[in-house]
Scaffold this motif. Sequence first.
Motif, PDB file in Angstrom:
ATOM      1  N   LYS A   2       0.823  -1.198   0.000  1.00 12.29           N
ATOM      2  CA  LYS A   2       0.000   0.000   0.000  1.00 12.29           C
ATOM      3  C   LYS A   2       0.868   1.263   0.000  1.00 12.29           C
ATOM      4  O   LYS A   2       0.572   2.234  -0.700  1.00 12.29           O
ATOM      5  CB  LYS A   2      -0.914  -0.016   1.227  1.00 12.29           C
ATOM      6  CG  LYS A   2      -1.906   1.106   1.264  1.00 12.29           C
ATOM      7  CD  LYS A   2      -2.813   0.969   2.464  1.00 12.29           C
ATOM      8  CE  LYS A   2      -3.872   2.030   2.460  1.00 12.29           C
ATOM      9  NZ  LYS A   2      -4.763   1.909   3.617  1.00 12.29           N
ATOM     10  N   THR A   3       1.957   1.233   0.752  1.00  6.38           N
ATOM     11  CA  THR A   3       2.860   2.383   0.797  1.00  6.38           C
ATOM     12  C   THR A   3       3.498   2.626  -0.558  1.00  6.38           C
ATOM     13  O   THR A   3       3.587   3.776  -1.022  1.00  6.38           O
ATOM     14  CB  THR A   3       3.948   2.141   1.857  1.00  6.38           C
ATOM     15  OG1 THR A   3       3.329   1.848   3.100  1.00  6.38           O
ATOM     16  CG2 THR A   3       4.839   3.350   1.997  1.00  6.38           C
ATOM     17  N   GLU A   4       3.911   1.546  -1.219  1.00  3.96           N
ATOM     18  CA  GLU A   4       4.520   1.686  -2.543  1.00  3.96           C
ATOM     19  C   GLU A   4       3.519   2.211  -3.563  1.00  3.96           C
ATOM     20  O   GLU A   4       3.852   3.011  -4.427  1.00  3.96           O
ATOM     21  CB  GLU A   4       5.095   0.346  -3.019  1.00  3.96           C
ATOM     22  CG  GLU A   4       6.323  -0.099  -2.266  1.00  3.96           C
ATOM     23  CD  GLU A   4       5.991  -0.945  -1.041  1.00  3.96           C
ATOM     24  OE1 GLU A   4       4.822  -0.965  -0.622  1.00  3.96           O
ATOM     25  OE2 GLU A   4       6.913  -1.570  -0.514  1.00  3.96           O
ATOM     26  N   GLY A  57      -3.129  -8.722   0.555  1.00  6.17           N
ATOM     27  CA  GLY A  57      -3.155  -8.131   1.883  1.00  6.17           C
ATOM     28  C   GLY A  57      -1.803  -7.562   2.270  1.00  6.17           C
ATOM     29  O   GLY A  57      -0.872  -7.477   1.469  1.00  6.17           O
ATOM     30  N   ALA A  58      -1.702  -7.208   3.530  1.00  3.66           N
ATOM     31  CA  ALA A  58      -0.478  -6.593   4.028  1.00  3.66           C
ATOM     32  C   ALA A  58       0.621  -7.642   4.189  1.00  3.66           C
ATOM     33  O   ALA A  58       0.373  -8.760   4.625  1.00  3.66           O
ATOM     34  CB  ALA A  58      -0.742  -5.908   5.362  1.00  3.66           C
ATOM     35  N   ARG A  59       1.829  -7.265   3.838  1.00  2.24           N
ATOM     36  CA  ARG A  59       2.985  -8.142   4.014  1.00  2.24           C
ATOM     37  C   ARG A  59       3.460  -8.044   5.458  1.00  2.24           C
ATOM     38  O   ARG A  59       3.099  -7.118   6.180  1.00  2.24           O
ATOM     39  CB  ARG A  59       4.104  -7.712   3.069  1.00  2.24           C
ATOM     40  CG  ARG A  59       3.728  -7.787   1.630  1.00  2.24           C
ATOM     41  CD  ARG A  59       4.813  -7.189   0.776  1.00  2.24           C
ATOM     42  NE  ARG A  59       4.979  -5.769   1.133  1.00  2.24           N
ATOM     43  CZ  ARG A  59       5.847  -4.953   0.579  1.00  2.24           C
ATOM     44  NH1 ARG A  59       6.662  -5.391  -0.338  1.00  2.24           N
ATOM     45  NH2 ARG A  59       5.929  -3.698   0.933  1.00  2.24           N
ATOM     46  N   PRO A  60       4.288  -8.991   5.904  1.00  2.00           N
ATOM     47  CA  PRO A  60       4.798  -8.894   7.286  1.00  2.00           C
ATOM     48  C   PRO A  60       5.560  -7.591   7.548  1.00  2.00           C
ATOM     49  O   PRO A  60       5.472  -7.034   8.639  1.00  2.00           O
ATOM     50  CB  PRO A  60       5.728 -10.106   7.402  1.00  2.00           C
ATOM     51  CG  PRO A  60       5.207 -11.081   6.426  1.00  2.00           C
ATOM     52  CD  PRO A  60       4.649 -10.269   5.297  1.00  2.00           C
ATOM     53  N   GLU A  61       6.299  -7.096   6.565  1.00  2.00           N
ATOM     54  CA  GLU A  61       7.038  -5.857   6.799  1.00  2.00           C
ATOM     55  C   GLU A  61       6.135  -4.627   6.808  1.00  2.00           C
ATOM     56  O   GLU A  61       6.580  -3.538   7.174  1.00  2.00           O
ATOM     57  CB  GLU A  61       8.162  -5.682   5.780  1.00  2.00           C
ATOM     58  CG  GLU A  61       7.721  -5.749   4.353  1.00  2.00           C
ATOM     59  CD  GLU A  61       7.879  -7.135   3.739  1.00  2.00           C
ATOM     60  OE1 GLU A  61       7.985  -7.188   2.511  1.00  2.00           O
ATOM     61  OE2 GLU A  61       7.890  -8.118   4.458  1.00  2.00           O
ATOM     62  N   ASP A  62       4.885  -4.771   6.422  1.00  2.00           N
ATOM     63  CA  ASP A  62       3.940  -3.652   6.465  1.00  2.00           C
ATOM     64  C   ASP A  62       3.233  -3.543   7.813  1.00  2.00           C
ATOM     65  O   ASP A  62       2.667  -2.503   8.120  1.00  2.00           O
ATOM     66  CB  ASP A  62       2.881  -3.803   5.368  1.00  2.00           C
ATOM     67  CG  ASP A  62       3.468  -3.668   3.975  1.00  2.00           C
ATOM     68  OD1 ASP A  62       4.517  -3.020   3.838  1.00  2.00           O
ATOM     69  OD2 ASP A  62       2.866  -4.211   3.032  1.00  2.00           O
ATOM     70  N   ARG A  63       3.230  -4.615   8.595  1.00  2.00           N
ATOM     71  CA  ARG A  63       2.534  -4.628   9.884  1.00  2.00           C
ATOM     72  C   ARG A  63       3.488  -4.239  11.011  1.00  2.00           C
ATOM     73  O   ARG A  63       4.670  -4.560  10.982  1.00  2.00           O
ATOM     74  CB  ARG A  63       1.949  -6.008  10.138  1.00  2.00           C
ATOM     75  CG  ARG A  63       0.875  -6.395   9.140  1.00  2.00           C
ATOM     76  CD  ARG A  63       0.133  -7.644   9.564  1.00  2.00           C
ATOM     77  NE  ARG A  63       1.003  -8.786   9.768  1.00  2.00           N
ATOM     78  CZ  ARG A  63       1.269  -9.704   8.848  1.00  2.00           C
ATOM     79  NH1 ARG A  63       0.728  -9.618   7.656  1.00  2.00           N
ATOM     80  NH2 ARG A  63       2.062 -10.720   9.118  1.00  2.00           N
TER      81      ARG A  63
END
Length: 129
Positions: A2-4, A57-63
């Motif tokens: 999402k950030t990218e 969904g969100a990746r581990p580095e996004d959480r």
Amino acid sequence: MKTEALLFAGVAAFFLVTDAIYIWLAREPAGGAALAVSFGMASVISFFCAMNYRRKGARPEDRQGSEIQERAGELDFFPPESGYPAAVAFGVSLLALGLVFGLWVFLIGVGVTGGSLLGTVFQFARRDH
């Protein structure tokens, strides 16, 4: 992702605004076309990242509370030494020399390059997972 996606959406917006200002002030088509292509490429990357985030969904580095072990696992297959890359380089060299010295060297280069490329592609086709 999402950030990218948001990052590249911002880059695309920058190129769009810059393109509009450039077209209005410069009245020169090459720069406007380059900025329009840059806007399109940034938009495609932003769309790709947004769709990946929506699908996976969100990746581990996004959480915030994720652990390092969540990303652990088998990385990939790393092949041992192979002679095929050197054979591909030799074949491409023969192709280049064939352009200078004659068709017969070029045809030998086509054969060497084709065979070594097929060897590179199918070298580990039957390996165990």
